[in-house]
Scaffold this motif. Structure first.
Motif, PDB file in Angstrom:
ATOM      1  N   LYS A   1       9.086  24.167  -5.044  1.00  0.00           N
ATOM      2  CA  LYS A   1       9.179  24.104  -6.502  1.00  0.00           C
ATOM      3  C   LYS A   1      10.377  23.241  -6.850  1.00  0.00           C
ATOM      4  N   GLY A   2      10.440  22.093  -6.343  1.00  0.00           N
ATOM      5  CA  GLY A   2      11.586  21.213  -6.591  1.00  0.00           C
ATOM      6  C   GLY A   2      11.809  20.354  -5.375  1.00  0.00           C
ATOM      7  N   LEU A   3      12.754  19.438  -5.509  1.00  0.00           N
ATOM      8  CA  LEU A   3      13.016  18.483  -4.454  1.00  0.00           C
ATOM      9  C   LEU A   3      13.599  19.135  -3.198  1.00  0.00           C
ATOM     10  N   ARG A   4      13.107  18.769  -2.042  1.00  0.00           N
ATOM     11  CA  ARG A   4      13.671  19.240  -0.767  1.00  0.00           C
ATOM     12  C   ARG A   4      13.752  18.075   0.198  1.00  0.00           C
TER      13      ARG A   4
ATOM     14  N   ARG B   1      17.575  10.931 -10.666  1.00  0.00           N
ATOM     15  CA  ARG B   1      17.229   9.816 -11.557  1.00  0.00           C
ATOM     16  C   ARG B   1      15.781   9.369 -11.408  1.00  0.00           C
ATOM     17  N   ILE B   2      15.127   9.739 -10.308  1.00  0.00           N
ATOM     18  CA  ILE B   2      13.788   9.163 -10.076  1.00  0.00           C
ATOM     19  C   ILE B   2      12.650  10.188 -10.049  1.00  0.00           C
ATOM     20  N   THR B   3      12.971  11.494 -10.120  1.00  0.00           N
ATOM     21  CA  THR B   3      11.864  12.469  -9.976  1.00  0.00           C
ATOM     22  C   THR B   3      10.879  12.394 -11.148  1.00  0.00           C
ATOM     23  N   ASP B   4      11.322  11.899 -12.306  1.00  0.00           N
ATOM     24  CA  ASP B   4      10.354  11.771 -13.406  1.00  0.00           C
ATOM     25  C   ASP B   4       9.294  10.712 -13.075  1.00  0.00           C
TER      26      ASP B   4
ATOM     27  N   TRP C   1       5.563  13.714  -7.315  1.00  0.00           N
ATOM     28  CA  TRP C   1       5.212  14.289  -6.005  1.00  0.00           C
ATOM     29  C   TRP C   1       6.441  14.757  -5.234  1.00  0.00           C
ATOM     30  N   LEU C   2       7.618  14.225  -5.581  1.00  0.00           N
ATOM     31  CA  LEU C   2       8.840  14.650  -4.880  1.00  0.00           C
ATOM     32  C   LEU C   2       9.045  16.166  -4.980  1.00  0.00           C
ATOM     33  N   ASN C   3       8.486  16.762  -6.019  1.00  0.00           N
ATOM     34  CA  ASN C   3       8.641  18.214  -6.209  1.00  0.00           C
ATOM     35  C   ASN C   3       7.721  19.038  -5.309  1.00  0.00           C
ATOM     36  N   HIS C   4       6.827  18.367  -4.598  1.00  0.00           N
ATOM     37  CA  HIS C   4       5.841  19.111  -3.800  1.00  0.00           C
ATOM     38  C   HIS C   4       5.857  18.765  -2.316  1.00  0.00           C
ATOM     39  N   TYR C   5       6.760  17.871  -1.928  1.00  0.00           N
ATOM     40  CA  TYR C   5       6.815  17.455  -0.521  1.00  0.00           C
ATOM     41  C   TYR C   5       8.232  17.658   0.030  1.00  0.00           C
ATOM     42  N   ASN C   6       8.305  17.981   1.305  1.00  0.00           N
ATOM     43  CA  ASN C   6       9.603  17.978   2.005  1.00  0.00           C
ATOM     44  C   ASN C   6       9.803  16.602   2.624  1.00  0.00           C
ATOM     45  N   LEU C   7      11.024  16.088   2.515  1.00  0.00           N
ATOM     46  CA  LEU C   7      11.309  14.763   3.088  1.00  0.00           C
ATOM     47  C   LEU C   7      12.369  14.875   4.167  1.00  0.00           C
ATOM     48  N   LYS C   8      12.170  14.146   5.256  1.00  0.00           N
ATOM     49  CA  LYS C   8      13.233  13.983   6.242  1.00  0.00           C
ATOM     50  C   LYS C   8      13.553  12.489   6.311  1.00  0.00           C
TER      51      LYS C   8
END
Ligand code: DP6
Length: 351
Positions: free
Chosen positions: A64-67, A90-93, A97-104
């Protein structure tokens, strides 16, 4: 699960880019709002000094948010994660999709960390390219180079110029279509001697700099020479574009050295004031000028926000200039350290 979440085209993937750093001849110094430059700038992208970044992503229905996590040279880097959070805010708007994916995110540079080469330029540009590619893989929407450059700018101003190879402007100015929001590639036919320009970076000191560029930009806000600086950069930019077309190295030398020393003069005359040049930086500047005068060879310097000196010259003079650097300039460098670089063609996607 919302409609948006189910619509994404992939659950996971990995993207990877290499992206060069760049060196400005007309310098960006001072900004307003979110990374809007006070003055236009012009740089060329390097070839050998680059960042390689890979971003692995996987869908997480619980998110439920950026990870994200960030690894620099295989080690988790929390300090940089904090900086990246500002960028992601600055870019999540744009990239919901950044709110639904985990990034490494894993990153490494071909140049030493504190070599005075702008690693923020190459690293934010590489990250912007990776995120844009993921956006395309998840939504089917491909961003233009200008949109990717705009994204990179939100991480670090100079990064927007690293999305392209060759020579690039950033910032509005009178005579050309150039934007404050992204860099623009100089499409004009440039003289051959500027298409193979060499940049030998002399490492005068590897120490971390006393004041960051971001703090330096802020000091332009109330600087007594603010308006004069904006006028100077605009004038130099127009001159430089002509010079690049007609191959006038004398004109180039005048602009490049005036911009480099003006940048440091602005630091020395800000409140509070500070100096990043070291005695050996000044010595190198003097020796380059003497060598040029005596040998009539077009070689000059530019300097970013640090003590290290970029020696610029056409490829046709490589032999004489390299000899001069070896014999006369390396004694003034930290452990005789230097990096041979040159104009490059821009980022590459690694499959
Ligand atoms: C002297 O792009 O590093 O290298 O936007 O705060 O990240 P931020 O600053 P940054 O500033 C670069 C300043 C410079 C000149 C230039 O590259 O144009």
């Amino acid at each position: 699960m919302t409609q948006k979440q189910t619509a994404y085209l992939r659950k996971e993937g990995v993207v990877k880019y290499t992206c060069p750093s760049n060196i400005a001849i007309v310098k960006y110094w001072g900004k307003t709002d979110i990374q809007i430059p006070l003055n236009p700038s012009l740089s060329f992208s390097l070839k050998h000094s680059f960042t390689q970044t890979s971003v692995s992503y996987f869908f997480d229905s619980a998110n439920k948010g950026l990870r994200f996590s960030f690894y620099f040279e295989q080690k988790k880097n929390e300090k940089f994660e904090q900086k990246l959070s500002v960028f992601f805010d600055r870019i999540t708007d744009k990239f919901s999709w950044l709110n639904h994916y985990n990034l490494k995110i894993e990153s490494q540079n071909t140049f030493p960390h504190s070599s005075g080469i702008a690693s923020s330029a190459s690293s934010y540009a590489a990250l912007a390219l990776c995120l844009s590619k993921i956006h395309q893989q998840l939504t089917g929407v491909e961003l233009s180079c200008e949109e990717i450059s705009n994204l990179a700018r939100l991480g670090s101003g100079s990064a927007c110029r690293s999305v392209f190879g060759g020579w690039n402007t950033w910032g509005e100015f009178t005579q050309k279509k150039s934007s404050n929001l992204h860099a623009s590639h100089l499409h004009e036919h440039l003289h051959a001697s500027f298409a193979d320009i060499q940049d030998t970076i002399l490492i005068v000191s590897k120490d971390k700099k006393e004041v960051s560029s971001t703090a330096g930009h802020q000091l332009m806000e109330n600087h007594p020479y603010k308006n004069g600086r904006i006028q100077q950069a605009n004038k130099n930019l127009v001159t430089l574009i002509e010079v690049l077309k007609n191959g006038d190295w004398n004109g180039f030398i005048e602009v490049a050295e005036s911009e480099a020393l003006s940048l440091h003069a602005l630091m020395m005359s800000s409140t509070p004031s500070y100096t990043l040049l070291l005695p050996n930086s000044i010595k190198i500047v003097q020796l380059i000028r003497e060598f040029r005068e005596q040998n009539k060879i077009p070689v000059c310097f530019t300097i970013d926000a640090g003590p290290n000196i970029h020696v610029l010259y056409p490829a046709r003079n490589k032999k004489e200039v390299n000899e001069f650097i070896q014999n006369d300039l390396l004694p003034y460098c930290d452990d005789k350290n230097f990096i041979n670089d040159e104009l490059g063609t821009g980022p590459t996607e690694i499959n």
